[in-house]
Motif scaffolding. Structure first.
Motif, mmCIF file in Angstrom:
data_model
loop_
_atom_site.group_PDB
_atom_site.id
_atom_site.type_symbol
_atom_site.label_atom_id
_atom_site.label_comp_id
_atom_site.label_asym_id
_atom_site.label_seq_id
_atom_site.Cartn_x
_atom_site.Cartn_y
_atom_site.Cartn_z
ATOM 1 N N LYS B 186 -49.124 6.352 -4.132
ATOM 2 C CA LYS B 186 -49.553 6.919 -5.118
ATOM 3 C C LYS B 186 -48.518 6.886 -6.278
ATOM 4 N N THR B 187 -48.920 6.911 -7.530
ATOM 5 C CA THR B 187 -47.940 6.809 -8.657
ATOM 6 C C THR B 187 -48.025 8.231 -9.338
ATOM 7 N N ILE B 188 -46.716 8.855 -9.690
ATOM 8 C CA ILE B 188 -47.018 10.034 -10.186
ATOM 9 C C ILE B 188 -46.478 10.361 -11.554
ATOM 10 N N PHE B 189 -46.783 10.573 -12.460
ATOM 11 C CA PHE B 189 -46.296 10.799 -13.659
ATOM 12 C C PHE B 189 -46.114 12.270 -13.856
ATOM 13 N N TYR B 190 -44.729 12.775 -14.146
ATOM 14 C CA TYR B 190 -44.401 14.047 -13.963
ATOM 15 C C TYR B 190 -43.615 14.524 -15.220
ATOM 16 N N SER B 191 -44.375 15.130 -16.048
ATOM 17 C CA SER B 191 -43.645 15.888 -17.155
ATOM 18 C C SER B 191 -43.356 17.191 -17.162
ATOM 19 N N SER B 192 -42.267 17.463 -17.525
ATOM 20 C CA SER B 192 -41.555 18.780 -17.530
ATOM 21 C C SER B 192 -40.555 19.058 -18.421
ATOM 22 N N HIS B 193 -40.183 20.310 -18.599
ATOM 23 C CA HIS B 193 -39.026 20.523 -19.276
ATOM 24 C C HIS B 193 -38.024 21.117 -18.563
ATOM 25 N N MET B 194 -38.138 21.184 -17.111
ATOM 26 C CA MET B 194 -37.037 21.672 -16.163
ATOM 27 C C MET B 194 -36.430 20.529 -15.684
ATOM 28 N N MET B 195 -35.285 20.383 -16.273
ATOM 29 C CA MET B 195 -34.353 18.904 -16.020
ATOM 30 C C MET B 195 -34.038 18.992 -14.585
ATOM 31 N N ASP B 196 -33.634 20.058 -14.096
ATOM 32 C CA ASP B 196 -32.910 20.097 -12.687
ATOM 33 C C ASP B 196 -34.059 19.763 -11.763
ATOM 34 N N ILE B 197 -35.414 20.120 -11.822
ATOM 35 C CA ILE B 197 -36.312 19.665 -10.769
ATOM 36 C C ILE B 197 -36.729 18.088 -11.154
ATOM 37 N N VAL B 198 -36.913 17.846 -12.758
ATOM 38 C CA VAL B 198 -37.287 16.245 -12.882
ATOM 39 C C VAL B 198 -36.313 15.331 -12.114
ATOM 40 N N GLU B 199 -34.921 15.767 -12.042
ATOM 41 C CA GLU B 199 -33.742 15.285 -11.588
ATOM 42 C C GLU B 199 -33.938 14.884 -10.343
ATOM 43 N N LYS B 200 -34.428 15.800 -9.462
ATOM 44 C CA LYS B 200 -34.377 15.721 -7.965
ATOM 45 C C LYS B 200 -35.695 14.988 -7.563
ATOM 46 N N VAL B 201 -36.927 15.172 -8.446
ATOM 47 C CA VAL B 201 -37.938 14.781 -7.918
ATOM 48 C C VAL B 201 -38.146 13.180 -8.240
ATOM 49 N N SER B 202 -37.685 12.759 -9.483
ATOM 50 C CA SER B 202 -38.092 11.367 -9.824
ATOM 51 C C SER B 202 -37.170 10.326 -9.341
ATOM 52 N N ASP B 203 -38.047 9.146 -8.995
ATOM 53 C CA ASP B 203 -37.401 7.834 -9.024
ATOM 54 C C ASP B 203 -36.974 7.254 -10.265
ATOM 55 N N ARG B 204 -37.603 7.437 -11.322
ATOM 56 C CA ARG B 204 -37.210 6.917 -12.554
ATOM 57 C C ARG B 204 -37.430 7.932 -13.838
ATOM 58 N N ILE B 205 -36.702 7.762 -14.583
ATOM 59 C CA ILE B 205 -36.912 8.932 -15.525
ATOM 60 C C ILE B 205 -37.187 8.220 -16.895
ATOM 61 N N ILE B 206 -38.024 8.404 -17.645
ATOM 62 C CA ILE B 206 -38.417 8.227 -19.054
ATOM 63 C C ILE B 206 -38.000 9.189 -19.911
ATOM 64 N N LEU B 207 -37.295 8.991 -20.988
ATOM 65 C CA LEU B 207 -36.801 10.062 -22.066
ATOM 66 C C LEU B 207 -37.586 9.608 -23.461
ATOM 67 N N ILE B 208 -38.459 10.285 -23.857
ATOM 68 C CA ILE B 208 -39.217 9.924 -25.214
ATOM 69 C C ILE B 208 -38.699 10.992 -26.404
ATOM 70 N N ASN B 209 -38.273 10.287 -27.463
ATOM 71 C CA ASN B 209 -38.024 11.243 -28.667
ATOM 72 C C ASN B 209 -38.717 10.545 -29.891
ATOM 73 N N ASN B 210 -39.276 11.516 -30.674
ATOM 74 C CA ASN B 210 -39.801 10.738 -31.753
ATOM 75 C C ASN B 210 -40.609 9.670 -31.759
ATOM 76 N N GLY B 211 -41.386 9.596 -30.718
ATOM 77 C CA GLY B 211 -42.342 8.471 -30.560
ATOM 78 C C GLY B 211 -41.742 7.261 -30.007
ATOM 79 N N SER B 212 -40.527 7.184 -29.622
ATOM 80 C CA SER B 212 -40.134 6.017 -29.116
ATOM 81 C C SER B 212 -39.206 6.384 -27.606
ATOM 82 N N ILE B 213 -39.241 5.208 -26.688
ATOM 83 C CA ILE B 213 -38.519 5.508 -25.330
ATOM 84 C C ILE B 213 -36.921 5.497 -25.876
#
Lengths: 547, 256
Positions: B186-213
């Motif tokens: 299964k593919t999981i798309f996890y968005s959050s503001h809690m960086m320490d959790i995202v850091e541990k959970v994700s295989d790949r991190i995508i950072l978006i700012n002002n509409g661009s990756i």
């Protein structure tokens, strides 16, 4: 009950399927929505802690709608001789009532923002969502308005038999369809130009005007209708009525029951069938997509700044706060009350609607005074002491706003007052009462004064001044006695606790007494003067006692 | 393997404001994507487009090979969406609610009942199956919401701050659930503001700012470029680096 309704609805299953509805999904959606409706009513009781009060409220609304329906039935069918005209009036009022109810009460039924998160991400097509929504609204209205329709139906059965009654029932349903269409169009057009915040605000004002209109009709209509002329009334004699959907729908009667095949009747009757169905078609085919897309938009916060700042320094608020409040808790209370009463929708709905009484009472006491020609009435009015009513009318602009000050939907935010080291919380309340005086009482008092001086002249000036002092006295007293809690700190469901009710009656009584005394002493200047001094002192003293 | 999400030249604007700016993205099945960005960066707008809720955009978006604009229903069928705001019909009971959701996904009534009961039990809600949710705490509602996003066994799962209100034990359990789901493809798309959790959970991190990756890669890769924690990576890419000075300035406000 819900299951029965659903079964009835799904008699039309083939039709729904033809429209492209996923009927199985429509059924579960409707089932959930109806379940929610029947539970929501009992939700109200949670605030009251006893379910008796709620069933009480239900009985009152039922009786209320029944009486309204009875009244309308009598006015239309018993007074007016021509049945088609009677039905036209009946249907027109029915459409108005339905539309206003839809706008004012059931925004949740019409648009539930939660659908965005719960229904839209699921594999359900737009058609299914729209048809479920419309059927849901339809069922909701029918359930609510059964007591309203019953008197008309009973009359029809007695007067016209089964055939006529069935047609009449169908006509009622056509009107419901048309009203739903009307309100949908209204909502869509508002949504087109407004974001969610503004949308809610606009609907809020609709609700306020609805309450005012209802009150006005309730108080004034019986005085204004000339029942003697209604008897021979024929709707088709009036060209304006050709544009009323109620007339179109009513002409089905002329055509089918009375067999009146005149051209205008035929055209009207045609419209009566065509327009409701066409509007259904438009909602389902044309607007579904639009509506879902708009709903998604509702959730999306727009990035625009909602309110541009007015030049703060020159605002009316600042003009007053410097003059009538002291720095500290009092001024903080003033600012809080001024801003909150201007912006919170729940407060405005419950308070501004009460202001509707002011023009109603104005008409009642002034415009409808006396008999005969305009000149005779004008003279009688000038000779009277009616201006006392005019002066004291604006107590309506004081009493309710002050009483409502302690309630808010966001009452939980009042943790703030508990967290703050407030030595004299009463000062904060004093500031908020002063804000109400400056914001509501004084403007309305000035308007009344203009009327009084125009009609009765400058010699009423002493009464105006005394009246003003008395009103300030009542405001101070009301604030002192009714505001036991911090501003905006209580839930609306706790409103009307025993204590407050007793005090508000007491204060109303005191107001009556003060007004009556004023009327007694109105011609004795010296007593009036003494009175003024005494009550100024009392007002000052009460305000000092806010601690 | 074909990517489960393929995005080409995705742009969207509200009036004059460009919310998404020419985004390209490929996501393979089984990945856990940590989707992060400052407030208003365009995160939820992307999610709305990927879940076929919002069809008004420019560019091409394929989910499991399906064009989201051509067949939104087919996309919705394979997607599970757990929204951020705990919006729920709270006068219903968990069973009522999950029954509604399951039926909308064309599940068999027996399967709905069985799955819902089991899942609720595993979250410790077995005593609350038939209680109205208006009496529930935030965490309990969140549990029901998580189940409602998973009950139809979706291929692609979107989670927006799924940990809100959950107690520590459930947080651990949900993290385990996420990694087991990914093991099952299964593919999981996890968005959050809690960086320490995202850091541990994700295989790949995508950072978006002002509409661009502006950053895309595994946490390890990002770490090598930008610093030791995801928090540091985030601030270095999206904001001012000197938060220590800013904090100092903040406290200096007392001196005025």
């Amino acid at each position: 009950m819900n299951n029965l309704l659903l079964k009835l609805v799904f008699l039309f299953r083939p039709l729904f399927e033809k429209l492209g509805v996923q009927t199985h999904k429509m059924k579960v959606i409707l089932d959930a929505k109806l379940k929610m409706d029947s539970r929501r009513t009992s939700m109200l009781t949670r605030g009251f802690n006893n379910s008796k009060k709620n069933s009480y409220v239900n009985i009152i609304t039922t009786v209320y709608y029944f009486i309204m329906g009875l009244f309308l039935m009598v006015v239309c069918f018993i007074v007016i001789e021509d049945t088609t005209s009677a039905i036209a009036i009946y249907q027109t009022i029915w459409i108005i009532l339905l539309s206003l109810t839809l706008i004012s009460d059931f925004t949740d039924v019409l648009i539930d923002v939660r659908d965005n998160y719960i229904l839209l991400p699921r594999p359900v097509n737009d058609r299914t969502l729209t048809v479920s929504r419309i059927v849901h609204i339809f069922l909701y209205l029918l359930r609510l308005f059964v007591p309203f329709i019953v008197p008309g139906l009973i009359f029809m059965i007695i007067d016209q038999g089964i055939l006529g009654t069935s047609l009449f029932l169908i006509q009622n349903l056509l009107s419901v369809v048309f009203s739903i269409f009307l309100v949908n169009i209204l909502y869509l057009s508002i949504l087109k130009y407004a974001n969610q915040q503004k949308f809610k605000e606009i609907i809020n004002y609709f609700q306020i005007s609805f309450i005012i209109i209802t009150m006005t009709i309730y108080y004034l209509l019986p005085n204004l209708i000339d029942f003697t002329n209604l008897e021979g009334f024929n709707i088709m004699d009036n060209t304006w009525s050709y544009f009323l959907p109620g007339t179109w729908i009513a002409n089905l009667w002329a055509l089918l029951i009375e067999g009146n095949f005149a051209m205008p009747n035929m055209i009207m009757a045609g419209l009566g069938i065509f327009v409701p169905f066409a509007s259904l078609y438009i909602i389902i085919k044309g607007l579904s997509k639009d509506f879902s897309q708009k709903l998604i938009g509702i959730g999306q916060g727009s990035t625009e700044v909602v309110r541009e700042k007015k030049t703060e320094k020159n605002s009316l608020k600042n003009w007053w706060r410097k003059r009538i409040t002291k720095v500290g808790e009092e001024r903080a209370g003033f600012d809080l009350a001024w801003l909150m009463t201007a912006r919170s929708r729940d407060y405005k709905l419950r308070t501004y609607a009460m202001f509707g009484f002011i023009p109603v009472l104005f008409v009642y006491f002034i415009a409808l005074y006396g008999e005969g020609t305009f000149a005779e009435r004008w003279e009688a009015l000038q000779a009277s002491h009616q201006y006392l009513f005019l002066i004291y009318i604006c107590i309506y602009s004081a009493f309710v706003p002050i009483m409502n000050l302690q309630y808010s939907e966001k009452f939980k935010a009042a943790w703030l007052f508990q967290a703050l080291p407030l030595a004299q919380p009463g000062k904060l309340i004093k500031g908020s009462v002063k804000a109400m005086i400056a914001r509501f009482v004084i403007p309305i008092f000035i308007i009344s004064t203009v009327f009084v001086i125009t009609i009765w002249g400058m010699e009423t000036l002493d009464d105006i001044i005394i009246g003003f002092i008395n009103i300030l006295f009542i405001c101070a007293l009301a604030g002192k006695m009714l505001l036991k809690e911090m501003p905006f700190s209580q839930s609306w469901t706790t409103q009307n606790k025993g204590d407050t009710v007793v005090w508000s009656f007491a204060i109303m009584f005191i107001l009556g007494a003060v007004g009556f005394m004023h009327w007694l002493i109105v011609d004795y200047f010296l007593i009036v003067l003494l009175w003024g001094i005494l009550f100024s002192f009392l007002t000052w003293w009460i305000f000092k006692e806010y601690k | 393997m074909n990517p489960i999400i393929q995005v080409r030249g995705l742009s969207k604007s509200f009036g004059k404001k460009q919310v998404l700016n020419n985004i390209d993205l490929d996501i393979q099945p089984g990945q856990i994507i940590g989707y992060i960005g400052p407030n208003g960066a365009g995160k939820s707008t992307t999610v709305k487009i990927l879940t076929a809720l919002d069809g008004e955009f420019e560019g091409e978006v394929l989910v499991d090979g399906i064009d989201v604009r051509k067949d939104p229903l087919a996309v919705k069928r394979i997607v599970g969406y757990i929204p951020e705001t705990a919006e729920i019909y709270d006068v219903l009971t968990p069973m009522d609610f999950l029954n509604l959701v399951g039926n909308l996904h064309d599940m068999e009534p027996e399967i709905i009942k069985e799955r819902a009961t089991n899942m609720l039990r595993h979250f410790g809600l077995e005593g609350n199956l038939d209680k109205r949710m208006d009496t529930f705490s935030k965490g309990m509602k969140q549990k029901v919401l998580i189940i409602s996003g998973l009950i139809h066994n979706p291929k692609l799962i979107f989670m927006d701050e799924p940990l809100t209100g959950l107690d520590a034990n459930t947080v651990i359990m949900l993290k385990e659930i996420i990694s087991k789901l990914s093991e099952k493809g299964k593919t999981i798309f996890y968005s959050s503001h809690m960086m320490d959790i995202v850091e541990k959970v994700s295989d790949r991190i995508i950072l978006i700012n002002n509409g661009s990756i502006i950053a895309d890669g595994s946490f390890e890769a990002l770490k090598q470029q930008r610093g030791e924690s995801l928090e540091k990576v985030f601030t270095s890419l999206t904001g001012n680096r000197n938060y220590s000075d800013k904090a100092e300035d903040f406290l200096n406000a007392f001196n005025q």
